[in-house]
Scaffold this active site. Structure first.
Site, PDB file in Angstrom:
ATOM      1  N   ASP A  15      -2.861 -12.015   6.840  1.00 60.12           N
ATOM      2  CA  ASP A  15      -3.622 -12.663   7.684  1.00 60.12           C
ATOM      3  C   ASP A  15      -3.392 -14.295   7.936  1.00 60.12           C
ATOM      4  OD1 ASP A  15      -5.158 -10.111   7.591  1.00 60.12           O
ATOM      5  OD2 ASP A  15      -6.871 -11.328   7.619  1.00 60.12           O
ATOM      6  N   ASP A  43      -1.755  -8.262   1.897  1.00 60.13           N
ATOM      7  CA  ASP A  43      -2.757  -8.270   2.660  1.00 60.13           C
ATOM      8  C   ASP A  43      -3.369  -9.768   3.030  1.00 60.13           C
ATOM      9  OD1 ASP A  43      -5.092  -7.573   4.039  1.00 60.13           O
ATOM     10  OD2 ASP A  43      -6.008  -6.483   2.333  1.00 60.13           O
ATOM     11  N   ASP A  64       0.312 -18.039  -4.807  1.00 62.06           N
ATOM     12  CA  ASP A  64      -0.402 -19.274  -4.359  1.00 62.06           C
ATOM     13  C   ASP A  64       0.411 -20.301  -3.602  1.00 62.06           C
ATOM     14  OD1 ASP A  64       0.888 -19.786  -6.833  1.00 62.06           O
ATOM     15  OD2 ASP A  64      -1.085 -20.586  -7.728  1.00 62.06           O
ATOM     16  N   LYS A  88       2.863 -13.226  -9.061  1.00 58.35           N
ATOM     17  CA  LYS A  88       2.079 -14.188  -9.978  1.00 58.35           C
ATOM     18  C   LYS A  88       2.474 -13.911 -11.347  1.00 58.35           C
ATOM     19  CE  LYS A  88      -1.928 -16.653  -9.445  1.00 58.35           C
ATOM     20  NZ  LYS A  88      -0.996 -18.153  -9.442  1.00 58.35           N
ATOM     21  N   TYR A 133      -5.107  -2.084  -5.097  1.00 53.96           N
ATOM     22  CA  TYR A 133      -6.009  -0.992  -4.302  1.00 53.96           C
ATOM     23  C   TYR A 133      -6.119   0.182  -4.552  1.00 53.96           C
ATOM     24  CZ  TYR A 133      -6.049  -4.551  -0.541  1.00 53.96           C
ATOM     25  OH  TYR A 133      -5.874  -5.490   0.065  1.00 53.96           O
TER      26      TYR A 133
HETATM   27  C1  LIG Z   1      -7.811  -1.106   3.578  1.00 49.88           C
HETATM   28  C2  LIG Z   1      -7.870  -2.397   4.710  1.00 49.88           C
HETATM   29  C3  LIG Z   1      -9.179  -2.542   5.264  1.00 49.88           C
HETATM   30  C4  LIG Z   1      -7.249  -3.454   4.059  1.00 49.88           C
HETATM   31  C5  LIG Z   1      -6.724  -4.299   4.872  1.00 49.88           C
HETATM   32  O1  LIG Z   1      -7.406  -5.350   5.081  1.00 49.88           O
HETATM   33  C6  LIG Z   1      -5.252  -4.287   5.597  1.00 49.88           C
HETATM   34  O2  LIG Z   1      -4.701  -3.210   5.259  1.00 49.88           O
HETATM   35  O3  LIG Z   1      -5.067  -5.307   6.431  1.00 49.88           O
HETATM   36 MG   LIG Z   2      -6.052  -7.022   5.819  1.00 45.89          MG
END
Ligand SMILES: CC(C)CC(=O)C(=O)O
Ligand SMILES: [Mg+2]
Ligand SMILES: NC(=O)C1=CN([C@@H]2O[C@H](COP(=O)(O)OP(=O)(O)OC[C@H]3O[C@@H](n4cnc5c(N)ncnc54)[C@H](O)[C@@H]3O)[C@@H](O)[C@H]2O)C=CC1
Length: 370
Positions: free
Chosen positions: A254, A250, A226, A193, A142
């Protein structure tokens, strides 16, 4: 009574909608005399770009630096797709993380018993799930340089992002993970990885060396990122604390969100280093989700991730542990009572809106506090 200076940055899309519900919780705790919260609000993201042509102003950055904690909603959305890269809404969040030195992002994924059937996985896979992803937040791809799109001699273009990690960066996030595991189930899974990335090789070596030198009492295992993604949906209860880099963290968080029922359930705390003189640290609290343009403005957003993030601020920034428990118990209770926003409702089940969910959590806090 203790007094805290809190900067609220609601942002875009559902950010302001879920932040409004935190406002109700703050007001309640304030009225109860738990603490005095001096709140200020500022623009960030696309809302800030519309007003100032930048995604965060220097004045807002100064307020964030001075605050005891920052509460952040979400930024971004299709409205700003054509904005120059450096001024895009997400750049404001990245600047906050980098300039405040918020290198440790704690993302707990807890499956509330009442929501074990809201997950897309079988009840036995997620019921009782309680894991934390510790995501490195100020390094990696990032932020690594070079980061550019260059035009080659033959006219072709090349997009470049650079994954960089130093020993220091890996050690300090590893230390956060091991210390957290000691307070939990004493297990750390480190993920990279190393089979294809040099930074992954270093991550693995530094984490192993830190473990050997300082945390031999904690179980350490390594999983390639992975394979870990696969294990997260196969049998997530094998994990306690997962420590990983900025990008993998990140993505994996999710995935973890869906084990709890919805992205609208996952809170997070982004923490800086403790100042040895004051014992204080810079901190920003934000839900894991984004601005959800598909449901923004409709009153459908689940405010639990944002309210849960505020509960984390009570714990990590304000030392108000009982108040943090109160908020978290109220969330668990309203879910147990059957209250659902649309994202966590079963087919055919009645769903409430953002405001009703926030109000119900405050009402439950009131009942618990009596
Ligand atoms: C800079 C963000 C949009 C990145 C992201 O998806 C997060 O930090 O969860
Ligand atoms: Mg995110
Ligand atoms: N921290 C932040 O500010 C973040 C910002 N973003 C930005 O947000 C924008 C939208 O990104 P997406 O990929 O759509 O991700 P998103 O996280 O905004 O939404 C993904 C899906 O989850 C749902 N969802 C998210 N939060 C929810 C909530 N609280 N309640 C109910 N449903 C919820 C959305 O409706 C959508 O279907 C993009 O501009 C992205 O860059 C994305 C992630 C983090």
């Amino acid at each position: 009574m203790a007094s805290f200076n809190v900067l609220m940055l609601p942002g875009d899309g559902i950010g302001p909608e879920v932040m409004a519900e935190v406002g109700k919780v703050v007001d309640f705790l304030d009225k109860q005399g738990v603490a005095r919260f001096e709140t200020e609000t500022d623009l960030v993201g696309g809302a800030c770009y519309d007003a100032h042509k930048v995604s965060i102003t220097d004045a807002a950055m100064a307020r964030a630096q001075a605050a005891d904690a920052v509460l952040f909603g979400a930024v971004g959305g299709p409205k700003w797709d054509a904005v120059p890269y450096d001024a895009r809404p997400e750049a404001g969040l990245l600047r906050l993380r980098k300039d405040l030195g918020l290198f440790a992002n704690l993302r707990p994924a807890i499956c509330y018993p009442a929501l074990a059937d809201a997950s897309s996985l079988k009840r036995e896979v997620v019921e009782g799930l309680d894991i934390v992803i510790v995501r490195e937040l100020t390094g990696g791809v990032y932020f690594g340089e070079p980061k550019e799109i260059v035009t080659l001699e033959n006219g072709e273009k090349r997009g470049v992002d650079t994954q960089v990690y130093t020993t220091h960066e890996i050690e300090r996030i590893g230390r956060v993970a091991f210390e957290l595991a000691r307070k939990r189930r004493n297990k750390v899974t480190s993920s990279e990885k190393r089979n294809v990335m040099k930074s992954g090789v270093l991550w693995n070596q530094v984490t192993s060396a830190l473990h050997k030198a300082e945390f031999g009492d904690v179980e350490l295992e390594h999983q390639l990122a992975d394979a870990l993604a696969m294990q997260l949906v196969r049998w997530p209860k094998q994990f306690d604390v997962i420590v990983t880099d900025n990008l993998f963290g990140d993505i994996l968080s999710d995935i973890a969100a869906m084990l709890t029922g919805s992205l609208g359930m996952l809170p997070s705390a982004s923490l800086g280093a403790e100042d040895p003189a004051t014992g204080k640290r810079k901190a920003l609290y934000e839900p894991v989700h984004g601005s959800a343009p598909d449901i923004a403005g409709k009153g459908l957003a689940n405010p639990i991730a944002m309210i849960g993030s505020f509960a984390m601020s009570l714990r990590y920034s304000f030392g108000l542990l009982e108040a943090a428990d109160l908020v978290e118990t109220a969330i668990a209770n309203v879910l147990a009572q059957g209250l659902r926003t649309k994202d966590i409702a079963a087919a055919g089940q009645n769903a409430v809106g953002t405001g009703e969910m926030g109000a119900a959590i405050v009402k439950e806090m009131q009942a618990l506090a009596r």
